[in-house]
Design a protein around this motif. Structure first.
Motif, PDB file in Angstrom:
ATOM      1  N   GLY A 110       1.266  -1.132   0.377  1.00  0.00           N
ATOM      2  CA  GLY A 110      -0.224   0.149   0.450  1.00  0.00           C
ATOM      3  C   GLY A 110       0.622   1.502  -0.358  1.00  0.00           C
ATOM      4  O   GLY A 110       2.120   0.975   0.557  1.00  0.00           O
ATOM      5  N   LEU A 111       0.062   2.101   0.046  1.00  0.00           N
ATOM      6  CA  LEU A 111       1.357   3.822  -0.185  1.00  0.00           C
ATOM      7  C   LEU A 111       0.814   4.939  -0.330  1.00  0.00           C
ATOM      8  O   LEU A 111      -1.147   5.040  -0.571  1.00  0.00           O
ATOM      9  N   TYR A 112       0.976   5.562   0.589  1.00  0.00           N
ATOM     10  CA  TYR A 112       0.258   7.344   1.001  1.00  0.00           C
ATOM     11  C   TYR A 112       0.177   7.940  -0.710  1.00  0.00           C
ATOM     12  O   TYR A 112       1.473   8.465  -0.403  1.00  0.00           O
ATOM     13  N   SER A 113      -0.408   8.581  -1.198  1.00  0.00           N
ATOM     14  CA  SER A 113       0.095   9.743  -1.607  1.00  0.00           C
ATOM     15  C   SER A 113      -0.443  11.149  -1.251  1.00  0.00           C
ATOM     16  O   SER A 113      -1.383  11.067  -1.199  1.00  0.00           O
ATOM     17  N   PHE A 114       1.029  12.209  -0.207  1.00  0.00           N
ATOM     18  CA  PHE A 114       0.955  13.330  -0.543  1.00  0.00           C
ATOM     19  C   PHE A 114       0.444  13.912  -1.117  1.00  0.00           C
ATOM     20  O   PHE A 114      -0.211  15.572  -0.673  1.00  0.00           O
ATOM     21  N   TYR A 115       0.404  14.228  -2.890  1.00  0.00           N
ATOM     22  CA  TYR A 115       0.092  14.887  -3.208  1.00  0.00           C
ATOM     23  C   TYR A 115      -1.109  15.244  -3.793  1.00  0.00           C
ATOM     24  O   TYR A 115      -1.989  15.679  -4.038  1.00  0.00           O
ATOM     25  N   THR A 116      -1.913  13.791  -3.725  1.00  0.00           N
ATOM     26  CA  THR A 116      -3.096  13.881  -3.956  1.00  0.00           C
ATOM     27  C   THR A 116      -4.170  12.975  -2.889  1.00  0.00           C
ATOM     28  O   THR A 116      -5.408  13.440  -2.722  1.00  0.00           O
ATOM     29  N   GLY A 117      -3.188  13.207  -1.301  1.00  0.00           N
ATOM     30  CA  GLY A 117      -4.242  12.977  -0.557  1.00  0.00           C
ATOM     31  C   GLY A 117      -4.967  11.351  -0.583  1.00  0.00           C
ATOM     32  O   GLY A 117      -5.713  11.520   0.685  1.00  0.00           O
ATOM     33  N   GLU A 118      -4.427  10.677  -1.107  1.00  0.00           N
ATOM     34  CA  GLU A 118      -5.445   9.234  -1.461  1.00  0.00           C
ATOM     35  C   GLU A 118      -4.141   8.271  -0.644  1.00  0.00           C
ATOM     36  O   GLU A 118      -3.035   7.995  -0.471  1.00  0.00           O
ATOM     37  N   ALA A 119      -5.235   7.527   0.283  1.00  0.00           N
ATOM     38  CA  ALA A 119      -4.295   6.507   0.149  1.00  0.00           C
ATOM     39  C   ALA A 119      -4.546   5.109  -0.290  1.00  0.00           C
ATOM     40  O   ALA A 119      -5.834   5.111  -0.683  1.00  0.00           O
ATOM     41  N   ASN A 120      -3.780   4.234  -0.888  1.00  0.00           N
ATOM     42  CA  ASN A 120      -3.675   3.104  -1.761  1.00  0.00           C
ATOM     43  C   ASN A 120      -3.170   1.725  -1.136  1.00  0.00           C
ATOM     44  O   ASN A 120      -2.751   1.881  -0.665  1.00  0.00           O
ATOM     45  N   LEU A 121      -4.093   0.688  -1.618  1.00  0.00           N
ATOM     46  CA  LEU A 121      -3.923  -0.276  -1.595  1.00  0.00           C
ATOM     47  C   LEU A 121      -4.273  -1.298  -2.148  1.00  0.00           C
ATOM     48  O   LEU A 121      -4.479  -1.021  -3.242  1.00  0.00           O
TER      49      LEU A 121
END
Length: 373
Positions: free
Chosen positions: A226-237
């Protein structure tokens, strides 16, 4: 009579007018401000916490709500569209250079200023989380020195609690069954975060999705769950992993989304969220993932003794997970990802990718009273 017509001469552009676009000046100024803020974060953990909880939290919330409306991961879409975006940018630059005097210099300055802007977004959204006070102190305990004996006893405690709920978990073949959807997992995490943030107000809680990555099987080769994109504010799985991993990773990425930046602290926050849930599968996921971290830090002989304590169904799940991961264990993509992640994390004052494993120190300190009885 003098009929000469007086005309006002066109003002000449100065140095900045010739070579530096107005937008670039703004980006540079914001970048300089951001550099000053970053230095303040490093020098003052209390200021970093203040900024993270009151300023960065607003940016994270706004970004998460903005991308909420997209049913797909905007970060993933931008990543795969990056070759096209790069081509369009380069084509635009070349056309601009052909049509404008000093076009090359102005384009180069604009690109550099854009890097300043990207750095500024990082500073305002996420950087302060790496520089604040440690999570153990915020939660009311301190890690201190962790002994191997404490580590072993904590592993026994977690294994015992796992065995205690095994009968409430459904197993098919050699894998546990979650019994509900990914969206329901996010809702359960949200509910558990609500309880945690009620006790510890520095942990934000707001409703936002955890986006499922379209290329999850391919991403598994990078060993990223998983990863968190601080540029888009999205948590990804990455949904390609087993369900007990997906649940824990969902809680982990939601921790980043709520301002918990350090990897060990995001892992521990996910652990608290999982074991604090009313849902037994959430608890199972929390304990099993933590047990893997704990056992991974023990000598082989003691690790084997801990595994021997586990219910056979749980052992079967771990064996199946190991067999699943064998297909992805050795890959060039994982080597590259490891190097990049390690460099990034070290640049933020952590111990690099090793920081993921340091969650065991937080777990031992948290359970210290339980294992001393």
């Amino acid at each position: 009579m003098d009929n000469t017509v007086m005309t006002e001469s066109t003002p000449k552009k100065g140095f900045f007018g010739k070579y530096v676009p107005t937008a670039a000046i703004v980006f540079f100024c914001v970048g300089i401000l951001s550099a000053g803020l970053y230095a303040a974060f490093v020098l003052s953990p209390s200021f970093a916490d203040l900024f993270n909880e009151n300023i960065s939290s607003v940016f994270r919330f706004v970004l998460a709500k903005f991308t909420y409306v997209f049913p797909f991961s905007v970060a993933e879409a931008l990543l795969f569209a990056s070759p096209v975006i790069l081509f369009l940018i380069l084509r635009g630059i070349f056309r601009y250079m052909d049509r404008h005097e000093h076009g090359f210099v102005r384009s180069a300055v604009t690109l550099v200023s854009t890097l300043f802007l990207l750095f500024s977004v990082f500073v305002f959204v996420f950087a302060a989380g790496y520089r604040g006070d440690t999570l153990d102190r915020k939660l009311g305990f301190e890690v201190g020195e962790v002994t191997e004996s404490e580590l072993e006893r904590t592993a026994v405690l977690v294994a015992t609690r796992l065995n205690g709920i095994a009968d409430e978990i459904d197993f098919t073949d050699r894998s546990s069954v979650r019994g509900y959807t990914h969206a329901e997992t996010v809702d359960k995490c949200f509910e558990s975060y609500g309880k945690l943030s009620g006790e510890y107000p520095f942990i934000d809680n707001f409703r936002a999705p955890v986006k499922r990555l379209a290329v999850s099987p391919l991403m598994t080769y990078t060993h990223i769950s998983g990863l968190y994109s601080f540029y888009t504010g999205e948590a990804n799985l990455n949904t390609n992993y087993p369900e007990f991993v997906n649940v824990f990773t969902t809680a982990h990425e939601m921790a980043h989304q709520r301002g918990v930046a350090r990897e060990d602290e995001a892992n521990f926050t996910a652990y608290l969220v999982c074991i604090g849930s009313d849902d037994v599968y959430m608890q199972y996921s929390g304990y099993l993932n933590m047990l893997e971290y704990l056992v991974g830090e023990l000598p082989a002989k003691k690790a084997s003794a801990i595994y021997a304590l586990l219910d056979n169904r749980i052992i079967g799940e771990l064996v199946a997970y190991s067999e699943f991961f064998d297909g992805y264990r050795e890959s060039f993509a994982s080597d590259v990802t490891e190097a990049v992640s390690n460099s990034y994390l070290k640049s933020q004052g952590t111990e690099g990718t090793r920081s993921y494993d340091l969650v065991v120190n937080l777990a031992v300190a948290y359970h210290r009273q339980d294992i001393s009885d």
